[in-house]
Motif scaffolding. Structure first.
Motif, PDB file in Angstrom:
ATOM      1  N   HIS A 168       0.829  -1.208   0.000  1.00  0.00           N
ATOM      2  CA  HIS A 168       0.000   0.000   0.000  1.00  0.00           C
ATOM      3  C   HIS A 168       0.866   1.262   0.000  1.00  0.00           C
ATOM      4  CE1 HIS A 168      -4.011  -1.502   0.129  1.00  0.00           C
ATOM      5  NE2 HIS A 168      -3.838  -2.193   1.232  1.00  0.00           N
TER       6      HIS A 168
ATOM      7  N   GLU B 233       2.240   1.837  -3.342  1.00  0.00           N
ATOM      8  CA  GLU B 233       1.184   2.356  -4.228  1.00  0.00           C
ATOM      9  C   GLU B 233       1.022   3.869  -4.027  1.00  0.00           C
ATOM     10  OE1 GLU B 233      -3.655   2.003  -4.887  1.00  0.00           O
ATOM     11  OE2 GLU B 233      -2.586   0.388  -3.839  1.00  0.00           O
TER      12      GLU B 233
ATOM     13  N   ASP C  41       3.718   5.603  -5.845  1.00  0.00           N
ATOM     14  CA  ASP C  41       3.455   5.687  -7.283  1.00  0.00           C
ATOM     15  C   ASP C  41       2.477   6.809  -7.603  1.00  0.00           C
ATOM     16  OD1 ASP C  41       5.156   3.581  -7.782  1.00  0.00           O
ATOM     17  OD2 ASP C  41       3.571   2.065  -7.870  1.00  0.00           O
TER      18      ASP C  41
END
Length: 446
Positions: A409, A412, A415
């Motif tokens: 997570h 992510e 990103d």
């Protein structure tokens, strides 16, 4: 062999379909082949090639003019179509998920942990004999209570530290409980042991899921279902199916997630003792599945049902121990996450923030998850500074928990920062993230 004819796993929604389960159980291959065609797009010519049958023979089976009874043919069908062996009354097939736990139908389950040599995990024969002798003379309902207390402690430690280090102890206790089932015992004691074995198996599957070892997790969850089925514990079967539904969302299989949680709700509704808290938790898992599919109306409806069930909870309800974690802060934060999955960040943010303020500080993994979601909803609203500050705070909880799901997570979120990568606040977060993750993984990339 053409790609279309290569064996591959069947959709979970088909393998969990009651009609498919029944057709396989009675080996009604006419019905099995029709279901494969209509629900998985596997046509008779493909069935023939995968199962080493002639097209005419497959056609005769579908038309009801021929039955398939020879064991070698049934095994070819299981292998060619990727139907798990237990569905057809066969042993586990070689291509199936590595064997984690084998349950002999109406018999004593056996444990196998493929990741470690058996001798390193099991007590010596002499110790087994001593334990067996002690069990025959002192085993009582109080011993069951002691097992259940240890399981509750395992779950607390799992949320505080992650499951990797915990797994050997859980598997060791599971082996011991399986050994106890080899003795003749009163029905109430035996049923209690099956329930304990089912929960230890689910916990082992959860530790694999948290480590993103999905094949192993699925194997344990499946065997946990089998154990619960032995004692017809439908509420617990619903709980395991809900775990499998959550895993499917992580594997980007939202249709499978919805099929699994629907099966969970069917099990729960078929049990007269299902409590409002269990129904609320299952409705929230349904909301997650719909949100992952992007179905706004169905998500909002499921959230409303979860809240309605929760309002019917009363003091003294006979809730199973495994669902007591689903309290008001958990309902609130899950509601926020479902809105966040739909892109409704402005609605999600205050809900998640409120739940985080009320969450126990000892629940490190949950706090890391929820802080990540709070950071994400803030980033989605363009609140870059606040989002990075929240994500950095999440790192403090993440740094003390061994959980690949948590680090996934956080990667992510990293990103999602791509458009702002040169902003000072984003650079500061990246530096802190590298310091936390690199000692473990060596990279920010999944």
């Amino acid at each position: 062999m053409p790609d279309a004819d290569r064996p591959r796993e069947l959709p979970t929604r088909l393998l969990t379909d009651p009609e498919m389960i029944e057709a396989c159980r009675v080996r009604d291959f006419a019905r099995v082949f029709r279901l494969l065609r209509t629900r998985a797009g596997i046509y008779p010519s493909m069935i023939a090639r995968r199962c080493e049958l002639t097209p005419s023979r497959v056609g005769e089976v579908i038309a009801g003019r021929r039955q398939l009874l020879h064991m070698d043919v049934i095994e070819r069908i299981a292998d060619g179509l990727r139907i798990p062996g237990h569905m057809l009354g066969l042993a586990r097939r070689e291509w199936e998920t590595p064997q984690a736990l084998v349950v002999v139908q109406r018999g004593t389950p056996q444990v196998l942990e493929p990741d470690q040599p058996e001798a390193a995990s099991l007590p010596s024969p002499e110790v087994d004999g001593i334990l067996s002798l002690a069990t025959r003379t002192t085993f009582s309902a109080a011993t069951l209570d002691a097992f259940r207390s240890s399981i509750e402690d395992y779950w607390r430690r799992d949320d505080q530290h992650g499951g990797e280090a915990l797994r050997p102890a859980v598997v060791g206790q599971l082996r011991h409980v399986v050994g106890l089932l080899k003795e003749n015992r009163p029905t109430s004691i035996r049923n209690g042991l099956y329930g304990i074995a089912a929960e230890l198996t689910r916990l082992t599957g959860w530790t694999h899921f948290d480590a993103r070892q999905y094949s192993q997790a699925r194997a344990y969850f499946t065997e946990s279902l089998n154990l619960a089925k032995e004692i017809d514990d439908r509420q617990f079967m619903a709980n395991v199916l809900a775990c499998m539904s959550l895993q499917a969302t992580y594997q980007d299989k939202p249709a499978d997630s919805l099929a699994l949680v629907s099966a969970a709700q069917d099990q729960a509704r078929s049990s007269l003792g299902t409590t409002p808290r269990v129904l609320s938790m299952l409705s929230m898992r349904e909301a997650f599945a719909h949100a992952t599919l992007g179905n706004r109306y169905a998500t909002h409806r499921a959230i409303g049902e979860a809240q309605g069930h929760f309002e019917r909870i009363r003091t003294g309800d006979p809730d199973p121990p495994w669902v007591v974690y689903f309290d008001e802060p958990k309902l609130i934060v899950d509601t926020g996450i479902a809105h966040g999955q739909l892109g409704e960040a402005a609605t999600a943010e205050p809900l998640i923030a409120d739940a985080l303020r009320r969450e126990a500080e000892s629940n490190q993994r949950s706090r890391a998850f929820h802080a990540f979601w709070l950071a994400r909803t803030r980033l989605d609203q363009g609140k870059l500074d606040l989002a990075c500050h929240t994500a950095t705070w999440a790192l403090e909880s993440a740094s003390v928990v061994s959980s690949e799901r948590v680090t996934g997570h956080l990667r992510e979120f990293y990103d999602r920062l791509a458009p702002y990568r040169q902003e000072p606040v984003a650079l500061a977060f990246e530096a802190r993230l590298r310091a936390v993750l690199q000692p473990v993984s060596g990279s920010l990339r999944p």
